[in-house]
Design a protein around this motif. Structure first.
Motif, PDB file in Angstrom:
ATOM      1  N   HIS A 165       0.820  -1.209   0.000  1.00 13.81           N
ATOM      2  CA  HIS A 165       0.000   0.000   0.000  1.00 13.81           C
ATOM      3  C   HIS A 165       0.854   1.259   0.000  1.00 13.81           C
ATOM      4  CE1 HIS A 165      -2.497   3.236   1.817  1.00 13.81           C
ATOM      5  NE2 HIS A 165      -3.296   2.818   0.856  1.00 13.81           N
ATOM      6  N   LEU A 166       1.975   1.246   0.688  1.00 18.67           N
ATOM      7  CA  LEU A 166       2.871   2.401   0.673  1.00 18.67           C
ATOM      8  C   LEU A 166       3.355   2.680  -0.749  1.00 18.67           C
ATOM      9  CD1 LEU A 166       5.057   1.770   3.867  1.00 18.67           C
ATOM     10  CD2 LEU A 166       3.256   3.481   3.573  1.00 18.67           C
ATOM     11  N   ASP A 167       3.660   1.605  -1.481  1.00 22.92           N
ATOM     12  CA  ASP A 167       4.111   1.754  -2.867  1.00 22.92           C
ATOM     13  C   ASP A 167       2.992   2.309  -3.748  1.00 22.92           C
ATOM     14  OD1 ASP A 167       6.538   0.709  -2.098  1.00 22.92           O
ATOM     15  OD2 ASP A 167       6.094  -1.323  -2.801  1.00 22.92           O
ATOM     16  N   ILE A 168       1.777   1.816  -3.532  1.00 21.06           N
ATOM     17  CA  ILE A 168       0.626   2.298  -4.306  1.00 21.06           C
ATOM     18  C   ILE A 168       0.391   3.772  -4.031  1.00 21.06           C
ATOM     19  CG2 ILE A 168      -1.890   2.120  -4.520  1.00 21.06           C
ATOM     20  CD1 ILE A 168      -1.548  -0.919  -4.033  1.00 21.06           C
ATOM     21  N   ALA A 169       0.425   4.162  -2.746  1.00 21.99           N
ATOM     22  CA  ALA A 169       0.208   5.559  -2.374  1.00 21.99           C
ATOM     23  C   ALA A 169       1.267   6.453  -2.999  1.00 21.99           C
ATOM     24  CB  ALA A 169       0.194   5.703  -0.856  1.00 21.99           C
ATOM     25  N   ALA A 170       2.518   5.992  -2.995  1.00 21.74           N
ATOM     26  CA  ALA A 170       3.599   6.781  -3.585  1.00 21.74           C
ATOM     27  C   ALA A 170       3.402   6.943  -5.084  1.00 21.74           C
ATOM     28  CB  ALA A 170       4.941   6.115  -3.295  1.00 21.74           C
ATOM     29  N   ASP A 171       2.948   5.891  -5.749  1.00 22.34           N
ATOM     30  CA  ASP A 171       2.711   5.973  -7.192  1.00 22.34           C
ATOM     31  C   ASP A 171       1.566   6.925  -7.510  1.00 22.34           C
ATOM     32  OD1 ASP A 171       4.794   4.287  -7.701  1.00 22.34           O
ATOM     33  OD2 ASP A 171       3.558   2.477  -7.916  1.00 22.34           O
ATOM     34  N   TYR A 172       0.533   6.902  -6.681  1.00 24.60           N
ATOM     35  CA  TYR A 172      -0.552   7.888  -6.834  1.00 24.60           C
ATOM     36  C   TYR A 172       0.023   9.307  -6.730  1.00 24.60           C
ATOM     37  CZ  TYR A 172      -4.742   4.849  -6.429  1.00 24.60           C
ATOM     38  OH  TYR A 172      -5.754   3.942  -6.640  1.00 24.60           O
ATOM     39  N   GLY A 173       0.875   9.508  -5.723  1.00 28.77           N
ATOM     40  CA  GLY A 173       1.451  10.828  -5.508  1.00 28.77           C
ATOM     41  C   GLY A 173       2.260  11.297  -6.704  1.00 28.77           C
ATOM     42  N   ARG A 174       3.055  10.385  -7.293  1.00 33.06           N
ATOM     43  CA  ARG A 174       3.857  10.752  -8.456  1.00 33.06           C
ATOM     44  C   ARG A 174       2.968  11.071  -9.656  1.00 33.06           C
ATOM     45  NH1 ARG A 174       7.749   7.209  -6.045  1.00 33.06           N
ATOM     46  NH2 ARG A 174       6.616   5.346  -6.735  1.00 33.06           N
ATOM     47  N   ALA A 175       1.924  10.267  -9.845  1.00 30.13           N
ATOM     48  CA  ALA A 175       1.017  10.505 -10.971  1.00 30.13           C
ATOM     49  C   ALA A 175       0.323  11.851 -10.836  1.00 30.13           C
ATOM     50  CB  ALA A 175      -0.013   9.375 -11.048  1.00 30.13           C
ATOM     51  N   HIS A 176      -0.080  12.170  -9.602  1.00 30.69           N
ATOM     52  CA  HIS A 176      -0.731  13.455  -9.354  1.00 30.69           C
ATOM     53  C   HIS A 176       0.240  14.608  -9.579  1.00 30.69           C
ATOM     54  CE1 HIS A 176      -2.435  16.594  -6.483  1.00 30.69           C
ATOM     55  NE2 HIS A 176      -3.335  16.487  -7.440  1.00 30.69           N
ATOM     56  N   ALA A 177       1.464  14.454  -9.104  1.00 31.56           N
ATOM     57  CA  ALA A 177       2.476  15.496  -9.273  1.00 31.56           C
ATOM     58  C   ALA A 177       2.820  15.706 -10.746  1.00 31.56           C
ATOM     59  CB  ALA A 177       3.728  15.136  -8.487  1.00 31.56           C
ATOM     60  N   ASP A 178       2.736  14.622 -11.545  1.00 29.93           N
ATOM     61  CA  ASP A 178       3.039  14.711 -12.975  1.00 29.93           C
ATOM     62  C   ASP A 178       1.884  15.294 -13.786  1.00 29.93           C
ATOM     63  OD1 ASP A 178       5.530  13.675 -12.539  1.00 29.93           O
ATOM     64  OD2 ASP A 178       5.003  11.617 -13.102  1.00 29.93           O
ATOM     65  N   ILE A 190      -2.633   1.897 -11.648  1.00 30.63           N
ATOM     66  CA  ILE A 190      -2.374   1.988 -10.202  1.00 30.63           C
ATOM     67  C   ILE A 190      -3.633   1.608  -9.435  1.00 30.63           C
ATOM     68  CG2 ILE A 190      -1.695   3.504  -8.293  1.00 30.63           C
ATOM     69  CD1 ILE A 190      -0.264   5.266 -10.358  1.00 30.63           C
ATOM     70  N   VAL A 191      -4.782   2.086  -9.910  1.00 36.23           N
ATOM     71  CA  VAL A 191      -6.042   1.765  -9.232  1.00 36.23           C
ATOM     72  C   VAL A 191      -6.290   0.263  -9.264  1.00 36.23           C
ATOM     73  CG1 VAL A 191      -8.511   2.197  -9.132  1.00 36.23           C
ATOM     74  CG2 VAL A 191      -6.986   4.022  -9.871  1.00 36.23           C
ATOM     75  N   GLN A 192      -5.924  -0.394 -10.370  1.00 43.26           N
ATOM     76  CA  GLN A 192      -6.100  -1.842 -10.449  1.00 43.26           C
ATOM     77  C   GLN A 192      -5.294  -2.533  -9.359  1.00 43.26           C
ATOM     78  OE1 GLN A 192      -8.055  -3.930 -12.754  1.00 43.26           O
ATOM     79  NE2 GLN A 192      -7.571  -5.153 -10.933  1.00 43.26           N
ATOM     80  N   ARG A 193      -4.062  -2.088  -9.160  1.00 46.66           N
ATOM     81  CA  ARG A 193      -3.243  -2.649  -8.077  1.00 46.66           C
ATOM     82  C   ARG A 193      -3.885  -2.372  -6.720  1.00 46.66           C
ATOM     83  NH1 ARG A 193       1.710   0.720  -9.051  1.00 46.66           N
ATOM     84  NH2 ARG A 193       2.320  -0.061  -6.993  1.00 46.66           N
ATOM     85  N   HIS A 194      -4.438  -1.160  -6.573  1.00 48.28           N
ATOM     86  CA  HIS A 194      -5.105  -0.779  -5.333  1.00 48.28           C
ATOM     87  C   HIS A 194      -6.316  -1.679  -5.088  1.00 48.28           C
ATOM     88  CE1 HIS A 194      -6.626   2.882  -2.779  1.00 48.28           C
ATOM     89  NE2 HIS A 194      -6.485   1.789  -2.069  1.00 48.28           N
ATOM     90  N   TYR A 195      -7.095  -1.905  -6.133  1.00 46.91           N
ATOM     91  CA  TYR A 195      -8.284  -2.751  -6.033  1.00 46.91           C
ATOM     92  C   TYR A 195      -7.891  -4.176  -5.629  1.00 46.91           C
ATOM     93  CZ  TYR A 195     -12.550  -5.214  -7.404  1.00 46.91           C
ATOM     94  OH  TYR A 195     -13.683  -5.993  -7.413  1.00 46.91           O
ATOM     95  N   ASP A 196      -6.832  -4.682  -6.250  1.00 45.32           N
ATOM     96  CA  ASP A 196      -6.373  -6.038  -5.928  1.00 45.32           C
ATOM     97  C   ASP A 196      -5.890  -6.112  -4.487  1.00 45.32           C
ATOM     98  OD1 ASP A 196      -4.863  -6.553  -9.233  1.00 45.32           O
ATOM     99  OD2 ASP A 196      -6.944  -6.743  -8.529  1.00 45.32           O
ATOM    100  N   TRP A 197      -5.217  -5.049  -4.022  1.00 41.09           N
ATOM    101  CA  TRP A 197      -4.727  -5.012  -2.644  1.00 41.09           C
ATOM    102  C   TRP A 197      -5.888  -5.026  -1.666  1.00 41.09           C
ATOM    103  CZ3 TRP A 197      -5.199  -1.139   1.151  1.00 41.09           C
ATOM    104  CH2 TRP A 197      -4.369  -1.288   2.279  1.00 41.09           C
ATOM    105  N   ILE A 198      -6.919  -4.230  -1.930  1.00 35.08           N
ATOM    106  CA  ILE A 198      -8.105  -4.212  -1.069  1.00 35.08           C
ATOM    107  C   ILE A 198      -8.751  -5.586  -1.056  1.00 35.08           C
ATOM    108  CG2 ILE A 198     -10.454  -3.288  -0.829  1.00 35.08           C
ATOM    109  CD1 ILE A 198      -9.339  -0.636  -1.948  1.00 35.08           C
ATOM    110  N   GLY A 199      -8.802  -6.234  -2.217  1.00 36.59           N
ATOM    111  CA  GLY A 199      -9.404  -7.567  -2.322  1.00 36.59           C
ATOM    112  C   GLY A 199      -8.720  -8.581  -1.429  1.00 36.59           C
ATOM    113  N   ILE A 200      -7.405  -8.439  -1.240  1.00 32.01           N
ATOM    114  CA  ILE A 200      -6.691  -9.355  -0.343  1.00 32.01           C
ATOM    115  C   ILE A 200      -7.240  -9.214   1.073  1.00 32.01           C
ATOM    116  CG2 ILE A 200      -4.461  -9.876   0.693  1.00 32.01           C
ATOM    117  CD1 ILE A 200      -3.154  -8.916  -1.912  1.00 32.01           C
ATOM    118  N   GLY A 201      -7.397  -7.976   1.498  1.00 33.76           N
ATOM    119  CA  GLY A 201      -7.922  -7.729   2.844  1.00 33.76           C
ATOM    120  C   GLY A 201      -9.357  -8.178   3.015  1.00 33.76           C
ATOM    121  N   TRP A 202     -10.114  -8.199   1.907  1.00 35.52           N
ATOM    122  CA  TRP A 202     -11.508  -8.632   1.966  1.00 35.52           C
ATOM    123  C   TRP A 202     -11.636 -10.147   1.846  1.00 35.52           C
ATOM    124  CZ3 TRP A 202     -16.144  -5.229   0.566  1.00 35.52           C
ATOM    125  CH2 TRP A 202     -15.914  -3.909   1.007  1.00 35.52           C
ATOM    126  N   GLN A 203     -10.520 -10.836   1.701  1.00 35.85           N
ATOM    127  CA  GLN A 203     -10.471 -12.297   1.775  1.00 35.85           C
ATOM    128  C   GLN A 203     -11.446 -12.989   0.837  1.00 35.85           C
ATOM    129  OE1 GLN A 203     -10.391 -13.238   6.198  1.00 35.85           O
ATOM    130  NE2 GLN A 203     -10.908 -11.074   6.106  1.00 35.85           N
TER     131      GLN A 203
END
Length: 252
Positions: A165-178, A190-203
């Motif tokens: 999640h830290l990596d995803i957040a950082a990538d969001y930040g770079r995309a926004h800055a760009d 990036i959102v796809q990775r975020h969605y997949d990460w959330i899915g892990i937590g939702w088991q």
């Protein structure tokens, strides 16, 4: 306490909230007006100010409104409530201090290529502080299931999950800055990775459109979550919300 009164608009402005929120608190019995004028307007006295301060503090600490109602109902004396308030703030101050030291240690060790220690990395972080909010939003079963899953993980797995999640957040930040748009292909990846990460937590439970969009809204509305993204630049949380909304509308 007596004397000065505040209208609902003045109180909302002073507290950094909205009149609608104060009316909602009133409907729940958390913050009744001290009186209602002949014109139907609500007025609040100094006792109301202290009570609202308590409500906002307890919300900041992650308590849900039903739990806050129980806490307030059990308090008898204003001075005692304020002493409790102060102690909670001191505890929160200590937790934040520990988090700062934890992140500083992690940064220094990462820069020097040293081995990380799980107890140091996660000192001051407690996922259970969101218990009441999770139960309020998604139900007791959702919290208990997630809690069992988290406690079953090894320290390495927990670290890897949080680092993702830290990596995803950082990538969001770079995309926004760009200056990329929320619907840009790079951002949606990036959102796809975020969605997949959330899915892990939702088991394995499906992360449906409404839930995904609501999570994005929460990232902006709740400063605890917004800080995870805005640390990479002001406005990043809103950028994440908008990108998640695009993803939900196009793919869910």
């Amino acid at each position: 306490m007596g004397g000065k009164e505040w209208s609902i608009q003045d109180l909302a402005k002073a507290a950094g909230t909205t009149s609608r929120t104060l009316r909602h608190y009133g409907q729940l019995g958390l913050l009744p007006p001290s009186r209602i004028g002949a014109n139907g307007y609500r007025y609040y006295d100094q006792h109301s100010l202290v009570r609202l301060q308590r409500i906002l503090l307890l919300r900041d600490l992650g308590l849900g409104l039903p739990v806050i109602a129980e806490v307030l109902a059990g308090e008898q004396e204003t001075a005692a409530a304020l002493r409790t308030h102060l102690e909670l703030l001191r505890q929160e101050q200590d937790r934040i201090r520990r988090q700062i030291e934890s992140v500083r240690t992690t940064l220094h060790k990462t820069e020097r290529g040293e081995q990380l220690v799980a107890a140091e990395v996660f000192d001051g972080f407690d996922h259970t502080k969101y218990k009441d909010e999770v139960i309020e939003r998604w139900g007791k079963d959702a919290y208990e299931s997630g809690d069992r899953w988290w406690r079953s993980m090894s320290d390495t797995d927990k670290k890897n999950f949080q680092q993702t999640h830290l990596d995803i957040a950082a990538d969001y930040g770079r995309a926004h800055a760009d200056g990329l748009a929320p619907d840009a292909d790079e951002v949606q990846a990036i959102v796809q990775r975020h969605y997949d990460w959330i899915g892990i937590g939702w088991q394995g439970r499906p992360v449906v459109r409404e839930a995904f969009v609501n999570l994005g809204e929460m990232y902006v509305a709740d400063p605890r979550f917004a800080a995870n993204y805005d640390v990479h630049g002001a406005g990043t949380a809103e950028f994440v919300r908008d990108a998640m909304k695009v993803y939900a509308e196009q793919r869910l």
